[in-house]
Design an enzyme around this catalytic site. Structure first.
Site, PDB file in Angstrom:
ATOM      1  N   GLY A  76       0.782  -1.229   0.000  1.00  0.00           N
ATOM      2  CA  GLY A  76       0.000   0.000   0.000  1.00  0.00           C
ATOM      3  C   GLY A  76       0.810   1.272   0.000  1.00  0.00           C
ATOM      4  O   GLY A  76       0.249   2.372  -0.129  1.00  0.00           O
ATOM      5  N   GLU A  77       2.131   1.180   0.150  1.00  0.00           N
ATOM      6  CA  GLU A  77       2.969   2.381   0.108  1.00  0.00           C
ATOM      7  C   GLU A  77       2.961   2.988  -1.297  1.00  0.00           C
ATOM      8  O   GLU A  77       2.839   2.284  -2.295  1.00  0.00           O
ATOM      9  CB  GLU A  77       4.410   2.050   0.505  1.00  0.00           C
ATOM     10  CG  GLU A  77       4.578   1.716   1.965  1.00  0.00           C
ATOM     11  CD  GLU A  77       6.031   1.456   2.334  1.00  0.00           C
ATOM     12  OE1 GLU A  77       6.910   1.598   1.448  1.00  0.00           O
ATOM     13  OE2 GLU A  77       6.287   1.099   3.505  1.00  0.00           O
ATOM     14  N   GLN A 135     -11.518  20.727   9.698  1.00  0.00           N
ATOM     15  CA  GLN A 135     -11.021  20.298  11.012  1.00  0.00           C
ATOM     16  C   GLN A 135      -9.949  21.284  11.472  1.00  0.00           C
ATOM     17  O   GLN A 135      -8.810  20.915  11.737  1.00  0.00           O
ATOM     18  CB  GLN A 135     -10.474  18.876  10.937  1.00  0.00           C
ATOM     19  CG  GLN A 135     -11.522  17.837  10.548  1.00  0.00           C
ATOM     20  CD  GLN A 135     -10.986  16.424  10.618  1.00  0.00           C
ATOM     21  OE1 GLN A 135     -10.436  16.005  11.639  1.00  0.00           O
ATOM     22  NE2 GLN A 135     -11.133  15.673   9.538  1.00  0.00           N
ATOM     23  N   HIS A 168     -12.773  26.822   3.910  1.00  0.00           N
ATOM     24  CA  HIS A 168     -13.935  26.712   4.802  1.00  0.00           C
ATOM     25  C   HIS A 168     -13.824  27.645   6.000  1.00  0.00           C
ATOM     26  O   HIS A 168     -14.808  28.278   6.391  1.00  0.00           O
ATOM     27  CB  HIS A 168     -14.075  25.265   5.277  1.00  0.00           C
ATOM     28  CG  HIS A 168     -15.232  25.036   6.189  1.00  0.00           C
ATOM     29  ND1 HIS A 168     -16.547  25.077   5.757  1.00  0.00           N
ATOM     30  CD2 HIS A 168     -15.285  24.778   7.525  1.00  0.00           C
ATOM     31  CE1 HIS A 168     -17.352  24.859   6.778  1.00  0.00           C
ATOM     32  NE2 HIS A 168     -16.612  24.673   7.864  1.00  0.00           N
ATOM     33  N   ASP A 210     -26.159  29.439   6.693  1.00  0.00           N
ATOM     34  CA  ASP A 210     -25.795  29.456   8.111  1.00  0.00           C
ATOM     35  C   ASP A 210     -25.146  30.796   8.433  1.00  0.00           C
ATOM     36  O   ASP A 210     -24.823  31.590   7.542  1.00  0.00           O
ATOM     37  CB  ASP A 210     -24.870  28.290   8.475  1.00  0.00           C
ATOM     38  CG  ASP A 210     -23.632  28.225   7.581  1.00  0.00           C
ATOM     39  OD1 ASP A 210     -23.077  29.293   7.255  1.00  0.00           O
ATOM     40  OD2 ASP A 210     -23.226  27.114   7.213  1.00  0.00           O
ATOM     41  N   LYS A 233     -28.898  27.525  11.478  1.00  0.00           N
ATOM     42  CA  LYS A 233     -28.956  26.069  11.584  1.00  0.00           C
ATOM     43  C   LYS A 233     -28.291  25.612  12.871  1.00  0.00           C
ATOM     44  O   LYS A 233     -27.408  26.278  13.406  1.00  0.00           O
ATOM     45  CB  LYS A 233     -28.280  25.412  10.378  1.00  0.00           C
ATOM     46  CG  LYS A 233     -26.757  25.500  10.362  1.00  0.00           C
ATOM     47  CD  LYS A 233     -26.176  24.784   9.167  1.00  0.00           C
ATOM     48  CE  LYS A 233     -24.629  24.842   9.180  1.00  0.00           C
ATOM     49  NZ  LYS A 233     -24.041  24.217   7.990  1.00  0.00           N
ATOM     50  N   THR A 264     -22.706  15.993   1.781  1.00  0.00           N
ATOM     51  CA  THR A 264     -23.811  15.036   1.643  1.00  0.00           C
ATOM     52  C   THR A 264     -25.120  15.736   1.291  1.00  0.00           C
ATOM     53  O   THR A 264     -26.152  15.087   1.133  1.00  0.00           O
ATOM     54  CB  THR A 264     -23.997  14.236   2.946  1.00  0.00           C
ATOM     55  OG1 THR A 264     -24.250  15.149   4.020  1.00  0.00           O
ATOM     56  CG2 THR A 264     -22.751  13.418   3.260  1.00  0.00           C
ATOM     57  N   ALA A 265     -25.083  17.078   1.178  1.00  0.00           N
ATOM     58  CA  ALA A 265     -26.222  17.904   0.732  1.00  0.00           C
ATOM     59  C   ALA A 265     -27.370  17.966   1.724  1.00  0.00           C
ATOM     60  O   ALA A 265     -28.459  18.437   1.381  1.00  0.00           O
ATOM     61  CB  ALA A 265     -26.741  17.439  -0.637  1.00  0.00           C
TER      62      ALA A 265
END
Length: 343
Positions: A76-77, A135, A168, A210, A233, A264-265
């Protein structure tokens, strides 16, 4: 102007006029080298799966992406090998999709490290939808600040600057203490597209879904010379929020909900349903980054929406026949930032 049913919209400076930004840049910025000469000092390193944005950037600049090998070992590297010469070059690493986000980030780190070890003059990561931007702070005990860590890893791998779009949380630019960050806005291309639809300003309302997006909505409302409204919201969990209160008059109005991300709307479709309950006529959705994860397309199909407008910062998703998504092209602004950095 070019508009595709499900695909890309190019504003007045269309993609076939590839030298428009180059010409404007040469008039506004003094340089000892012509653009054609400076191209010799620029290199584009493509992502594993180049999308429309990468291809448009390459076409506008007239620069072919550098030959690069990317493969996975059995465990997987990730393996990277850049085949073109990078010595004394300004290297621009494309990372234009959040799909397989962790693999893409590791590729970016490795490409930056390889470029630096090959003697690159500058290393710039083009990340239109900056990974882990949501985040940017601790909410609960035991959580990391992932956006700050990503900034640190980019710098440690050799990145000098990041070009991104509509972060964001803009305050997270403060994490980039040891490298530069150029944040672009999708406002111009969104406004151009909406103006091309010849919507009547007196019957138009821009809606922030929002409180955090009020400034963004205000900027678009000013550009379109129309009113604005706000939805309050309550976020109940990760990817979960409930639209609770509407501030503003939307009765018999055409509403444009303007957000930074459609994931995800859930938030955006709840906002559309609230506007409809309050008498809105037509509803459009604009967002800088269209991720369309999980049930997003299904939710949009059921919502009272005329059209969903996003930039091509993300690859167009599988829509299962849903034909209301339009993409606007942001390659011109990114190319302008690249020329400023390399000028």
């Amino acid at each position: 102007m070019q508009i595709n049913a499900i695909g890309l919209y190019n504003s007045k400076t269309a993609i076939n006029n590839t030298n428009s930004h180059v010409e404007r840049h040469s008039k506004t910025k003094t340089s000892d080298l012509s653009f054609e000469s400076r191209k010799e000092f620029m290199r584009l390193i493509p992502s594993s799966m180049p999308d429309s944005l990468e291809k448009n950037i390459s076409k506008r600049l007239g620069i072919e992406p550098s030959k690069t090998i990317v493969k996975k070992f059995a465990n997987g590297e990730t393996y990277i090998n850049i085949l073109d010469d990078m010595r004394n070059k300004d290297v621009f690493i494309m990372q234009t999709s959040s799909k397989a986000i962790n693999d893409n980030l590791m590729e970016t780190y490795l490409k930056a490290d390889a470029s630096r070890r090959m003697g690159a003059n500058k290393v710039v990561a083009i990340m239109p939808n900056f990974p882990y931007a949501r985040q940017e702070r601790k909410v609960e005990h035991g959580e990391p600040i992932s956006a700050r860590l990503n900034m640190a890893l980019l710098h440690s791998s050799g990145v000098d600057e990041v070009i991104t779009t509509d972060i964001h949380a803009p305050a997270m630019q403060g994490f980039a203490r040891q490298m530069k960050m150029t944040e672009l806005s999708s406002l111009r291309v969104m406004s151009d597209y909406l103006k091309s639809k010849e919507l009547e300003p007196k019957n138009l309302v821009v809606v922030s879904p929002d409180l955090g997006g009020v400034k963004r909505a205000d900027s678009l409302a000013k550009s379109l010379n129309c009113e604005k409204a706000i939805i309050y919201k309550n976020r109940t969990g990760h990817n979960q929020a409930v639209a609770e209160t509407l501030l503003g008059d939307v009765k018999d109005k055409t509403c444009i909900i303007y957000d930074d991300i459609i994931d995800t709307a859930g938030t955006i479709t709840q906002a559309a349903e609230m506007l409809k309950r309050n008498g809105a006529d037509k509803i459009y959705i604009c967002a800088s980054h269209g991720l369309f994860n999980g049930p997003a397309i299904e939710r949009l199909e059921k919502a009272p929406i005329e059209e969903v407008i996003v930039t091509n910062s993300e690859r167009m998703p599988e829509t299962n026949g849903y034909n209301k998504i339009k993409q606007v092209d942001i390659s011109e602004d990114i190319v302008g930032a690249m020329l400023d950095i390399s000028g």
